[in-house]
Design a protein around this motif. Structure first.
Motif, PDB file in Angstrom:
ATOM      1  N   ALA B 106       8.878   1.096   2.307  1.00  0.00           N
ATOM      2  CA  ALA B 106       8.256   1.866   3.388  1.00  0.00           C
ATOM      3  C   ALA B 106       8.700   3.329   3.345  1.00  0.00           C
ATOM      4  O   ALA B 106       7.908   4.239   3.610  1.00  0.00           O
ATOM      5  N   ALA B 107       9.962   3.574   2.992  1.00  0.00           N
ATOM      6  CA  ALA B 107      10.464   4.954   2.927  1.00  0.00           C
ATOM      7  C   ALA B 107       9.755   5.731   1.819  1.00  0.00           C
ATOM      8  O   ALA B 107       9.332   6.875   2.009  1.00  0.00           O
ATOM      9  N   VAL B 108       9.614   5.092   0.663  1.00  0.00           N
ATOM     10  CA  VAL B 108       8.973   5.792  -0.459  1.00  0.00           C
ATOM     11  C   VAL B 108       7.481   5.983  -0.179  1.00  0.00           C
ATOM     12  O   VAL B 108       6.890   7.011  -0.528  1.00  0.00           O
ATOM     13  N   ILE B 109       6.883   5.010   0.492  1.00  0.00           N
ATOM     14  CA  ILE B 109       5.469   5.153   0.879  1.00  0.00           C
ATOM     15  C   ILE B 109       5.301   6.309   1.863  1.00  0.00           C
ATOM     16  O   ILE B 109       4.351   7.095   1.765  1.00  0.00           O
ATOM     17  N   ALA B 112       5.400   9.490  -0.037  1.00  0.00           N
ATOM     18  CA  ALA B 112       4.203   9.695  -0.877  1.00  0.00           C
ATOM     19  C   ALA B 112       3.007  10.199  -0.062  1.00  0.00           C
ATOM     20  O   ALA B 112       2.027  10.664  -0.624  1.00  0.00           O
ATOM     21  N   ARG B 113       3.105  10.105   1.270  1.00  0.00           N
ATOM     22  CA  ARG B 113       2.027  10.659   2.101  1.00  0.00           C
ATOM     23  C   ARG B 113       2.002  12.176   2.029  1.00  0.00           C
ATOM     24  O   ARG B 113       0.997  12.804   2.306  1.00  0.00           O
ATOM     25  N   HIS B 114       3.175  12.767   1.682  1.00  0.00           N
ATOM     26  CA  HIS B 114       3.315  14.216   1.799  1.00  0.00           C
ATOM     27  C   HIS B 114       3.615  14.887   0.477  1.00  0.00           C
ATOM     28  O   HIS B 114       3.515  16.100   0.360  1.00  0.00           O
ATOM     29  N   LEU B 115       4.009  14.117  -0.508  1.00  0.00           N
ATOM     30  CA  LEU B 115       4.431  14.671  -1.799  1.00  0.00           C
ATOM     31  C   LEU B 115       3.773  13.897  -2.925  1.00  0.00           C
ATOM     32  O   LEU B 115       3.582  12.684  -2.805  1.00  0.00           O
ATOM     33  N   ASP B 116       3.459  14.600  -3.996  1.00  0.00           N
ATOM     34  CA  ASP B 116       3.112  13.892  -5.234  1.00  0.00           C
ATOM     35  C   ASP B 116       4.444  13.548  -5.897  1.00  0.00           C
ATOM     36  O   ASP B 116       5.129  14.435  -6.425  1.00  0.00           O
ATOM     37  N   LEU B 117       4.835  12.288  -5.854  1.00  0.00           N
ATOM     38  CA  LEU B 117       6.178  11.921  -6.311  1.00  0.00           C
ATOM     39  C   LEU B 117       6.375  12.176  -7.808  1.00  0.00           C
ATOM     40  O   LEU B 117       7.474  12.515  -8.249  1.00  0.00           O
ATOM     41  N   ARG B 118       5.294  11.992  -8.572  1.00  0.00           N
ATOM     42  CA  ARG B 118       5.420  12.202 -10.025  1.00  0.00           C
ATOM     43  C   ARG B 118       5.883  13.636 -10.301  1.00  0.00           C
ATOM     44  O   ARG B 118       5.231  14.595  -9.911  1.00  0.00           O
ATOM     45  N   GLY B 119       7.045  13.759 -10.924  1.00  0.00           N
ATOM     46  CA  GLY B 119       7.560  15.070 -11.269  1.00  0.00           C
ATOM     47  C   GLY B 119       8.317  15.779 -10.166  1.00  0.00           C
ATOM     48  O   GLY B 119       8.939  16.811 -10.407  1.00  0.00           O
ATOM     49  N   GLY B 253       9.985   2.355  10.372  1.00  0.00           N
ATOM     50  CA  GLY B 253       9.985   0.935  10.730  1.00  0.00           C
ATOM     51  C   GLY B 253       8.607   0.353  10.962  1.00  0.00           C
ATOM     52  O   GLY B 253       8.353  -0.818  10.649  1.00  0.00           O
ATOM     53  N   GLY B 254       7.697   1.162  11.521  1.00  0.00           N
ATOM     54  CA  GLY B 254       6.339   0.656  11.741  1.00  0.00           C
ATOM     55  C   GLY B 254       5.680   0.266  10.425  1.00  0.00           C
ATOM     56  O   GLY B 254       5.077  -0.815  10.310  1.00  0.00           O
ATOM     57  N   THR B 255       5.817   1.123   9.432  1.00  0.00           N
ATOM     58  CA  THR B 255       5.271   0.822   8.103  1.00  0.00           C
ATOM     59  C   THR B 255       5.963  -0.392   7.493  1.00  0.00           C
ATOM     60  O   THR B 255       5.333  -1.266   6.892  1.00  0.00           O
ATOM     61  N   LYS B 256       7.278  -0.436   7.662  1.00  0.00           N
ATOM     62  CA  LYS B 256       8.067  -1.568   7.141  1.00  0.00           C
ATOM     63  C   LYS B 256       7.572  -2.888   7.729  1.00  0.00           C
ATOM     64  O   LYS B 256       7.400  -3.889   7.018  1.00  0.00           O
ATOM     65  N   MET B 257       7.322  -2.918   9.029  1.00  0.00           N
ATOM     66  CA  MET B 257       6.882  -4.163   9.666  1.00  0.00           C
ATOM     67  C   MET B 257       5.507  -4.579   9.142  1.00  0.00           C
ATOM     68  O   MET B 257       5.278  -5.761   8.857  1.00  0.00           O
ATOM     69  N   LYS B 258       4.591  -3.626   9.043  1.00  0.00           N
ATOM     70  CA  LYS B 258       3.251  -3.945   8.519  1.00  0.00           C
ATOM     71  C   LYS B 258       3.362  -4.488   7.106  1.00  0.00           C
ATOM     72  O   LYS B 258       2.691  -5.443   6.732  1.00  0.00           O
ATOM     73  N   LEU B 259       4.214  -3.849   6.321  1.00  0.00           N
ATOM     74  CA  LEU B 259       4.402  -4.249   4.937  1.00  0.00           C
ATOM     75  C   LEU B 259       5.008  -5.660   4.856  1.00  0.00           C
ATOM     76  O   LEU B 259       4.581  -6.479   4.031  1.00  0.00           O
ATOM     77  N   THR B 286      -1.403  -0.473  -0.668  1.00  0.00           N
ATOM     78  CA  THR B 286      -2.771  -0.887  -0.329  1.00  0.00           C
ATOM     79  C   THR B 286      -3.035  -0.763   1.177  1.00  0.00           C
ATOM     80  O   THR B 286      -4.190  -0.819   1.603  1.00  0.00           O
ATOM     81  N   LEU B 287      -1.967  -0.621   1.968  1.00  0.00           N
ATOM     82  CA  LEU B 287      -2.130  -0.531   3.422  1.00  0.00           C
ATOM     83  C   LEU B 287      -2.323   0.901   3.891  1.00  0.00           C
ATOM     84  O   LEU B 287      -2.658   1.147   5.047  1.00  0.00           O
ATOM     85  N   GLU B 288      -2.041   1.839   2.996  1.00  0.00           N
ATOM     86  CA  GLU B 288      -2.131   3.259   3.392  1.00  0.00           C
ATOM     87  C   GLU B 288      -3.585   3.718   3.528  1.00  0.00           C
ATOM     88  O   GLU B 288      -4.474   3.190   2.891  1.00  0.00           O
TER      89      GLU B 288
END
Lengths: 288, 288, 288
Positions: B106-109, B112-119, B253-259, B286-288
């Protein structure tokens, strides 16, 4: 509307059997209450909770299943359960510790598909184990002549005496089956052999089996190689091999599973049943 | 009609987690079988009960959840579970001991909403704990450059080597983050920081955070004051503070619970899944 | 659609009570989570799992039941449960260890069918036990004059002081009831007697009961012969005998069972209830 079906799973092991739990769910139980590590002295309180909570008309919606790996422990618990009832205040109970009752019943039912057991000559190998003992008893009650084989002559004689107490008019013969010669002798004139041994022991070798002229049905209840009867495959279910009908552990297992589920379902038909080997066998016969 | 969904909750703790049980119910499980105090040697029998009771077409209606507070113990149990399968005779299994997999995912997700993690350049504080380790691994697999921070230089190096074994082409840097100066240095050029420390330790103070010019996203997974990153609020969920996006423990935590719920539901889609951190992350995406 | 109703059964005994479990099912609980051998130090984690999994609107669909045979242990666990809540993050909880709360409430409700308790003179025999203590407290709160009887004068005085702390304006009298003469004296002017003793002890003999001229209602909560009040039958439910109304344990038991179920159902009406003896009594009154 009738109350939900509650099954109380009483298990002496460190964890209540997942196997028994899944079968309970698949038998239509609404709420499964799992109890593990159950000691005989703790049974009374559990049973009282079952019999003093619902009215007489609803008592049949509560039932008890006794499982676990140790069949002797299961028998002790069954005695404690039935001793805790108060007259009509009781619930139905099924004992199937280690699957011994449903397995033995399924094996004898498989045999009865091909043989008229009454008057037939039968041999149970490793008869002193929990499944073997029950298979022998069921065969005796069906009127078969039963040879109970064990590597130890003493243990087979002890079992013979036990069985004669339980089925006084039975024809039981104690035979030692430690060597190939003894097995050959034990097979003389026999139409049905059931091997109920522990995993990893071959009880009947191929040549001996093929040479047994009278043999019509061979049932092996061991699922782990080496199998108990050489030449019988674990998946065999009425397969003809070398002129005889063969059943392997999985071949019998399908009947065992159906019987196990039917027995759990039957618990909820009335509140006064005690389902042990004989009752399981009777239920299995209705499924044929 | 398909069979009821059975989830077997395997927990090494003295009591099976209520948290995991409630989430299981809310994920649509029909029957939850709770097992507590489970030792590795006891797993095989439990798994065999799960895989030998239902036919191949129904095996996906049975699944296993491994929880408990100790992530190492959970990993041991997962190994025992998968070792107990027989070829296609298996059921799906989810490991989420201490919520570490779903929390890290959930933290990494969230990042990823705000950053392109690659690189991108990232820093995980308290990276050697169960959540930190998984967050670092997930970031590495997404192609981020990952600094793994620990108060102990040795432990951060050990972790770096472990991660390189698991993700050979990753860019991992071990950094010591025992002092404010070390944290400042570790933050140099970093766009994302995740604080995965234990309750009660501030890992990143306010001035250091505000002074970190490149920092765009700050995620704190500690819910108990003092928080791990000063200035981030526990309820923050994409909140902008001092020019950076902030997430607190409850915001993640909200994302974590959904996940967590989605992962339990996914168990019942097929009988061959093993859901660990990476699979949980994929489900979360897939939930994003 | 609202979430399934989850009841968490917290029990300090070696096995979670089957009695409480069956009642929970019959009260409409969808999923019962059973916890046995629960120690006070383990409660916090269980409660946190209950309060941190569902949103505020759904918290009322999760509740806690505290049972077991030891009422003191149950009270300890109740304290631990309520201490673990965080402001509005809480779930409703019912304490009914050993059935003491619902039994005491049912007994006082039975009495109130026939007597105006306010101002009436009452005697509780074996008042220092868990059921007796609660019956005395409930009577005191209803404005009755309560004599608390015990074989030990010291224990009855201690109880009197405890009750005066809980109900400061109550009229409580400590009486020793070790001998027939003392019981006769204790009954002087009394309209209601409740016998709350352990199985196997006769607390009030037949001649003494019949000679108690003022006595209008006699309630015996012991179900196992010899009964606590000679001449009262276990099935009596408002039966007139020797000019007084009699209730036996099973006669009160019907009300107790209805009350127990109503209390479990009420748990799911809101997430902020703590149902102890007084609240159980209030629920029972709505059922009359």
């Amino acid at each position: 509307m009738s109350k939900p079906k509650i099954l109380i799973q009483i298990d002496p092991d460190a964890h209540a059997s997942v196997f028994d739990a899944v079968v309970a769910v698949d038998s239509g139980v609404d709420h499964l209450l799992q109890y593990h590590g159950v000691e005989p002295t703790q049974v009374r309180d559990l049973v009282h909770g079952a019999i003093f909570t619902r009215g007489p008309a609803d008592l049949k919606q509560t039932a008890i299943f006794i499982g676990g790996q140790n069949v002797d422990a299961g028998e002790d618990l069954l005695r404690c359960v039935t001793d805790s009832f108060f007259g009509p205040m009781r619930v139905s109970v099924l004992l199937d510790a280690n699957g011994a009752n449903t397995t033995a019943a399924a094996a004898v039912i498989a045999a009865a598909r091909h043989l008229d057991l009454r008057g037939s000559k039968t041999l149970v190998l490793a008869a002193t184990g929990p499944v073997g003992k029950r298979a022998a008893r069921l065969l005796a009650r069906q009127g078969a002549h039963v040879r109970v084989g064990s590597r130890s002559a003493d243990r087979s004689k002890t079992l013979r005496n036990q069985l004669l107490e339980q089925v006084p008019d039975a024809e039981i013969e104690a035979v030692q089956t430690a060597t190939g010669h003894e097995v050959t002798a034990a097979l003389d004139g026999v139409q049905l052999v059931i091997a109920a041994g522990a995993a990893g022991f071959e009880l009947l070798d191929g040549p001996t089996r093929v040479a047994a002229e009278s043999l019509q049905v061979a049932i092996d209840l061991n699922a782990v190689p080496p199998l108990g009867i050489a030449g019988v495959e674990v998946m065999d279910k009425g397969q003809e091999r070398d002129g005889m009908i063969c059943y392997g552990a999985i071949g019998v297992g399908g009947t065992k599973m159906k019987l196990h589920k039917a027995a759990v379902q039957k618990l909820f038909e009335s509140n006064d049943q005690v389902i042990d080997a004989e009752e399981a066998f009777a239920i299995g016969q209705t499924l044929e």
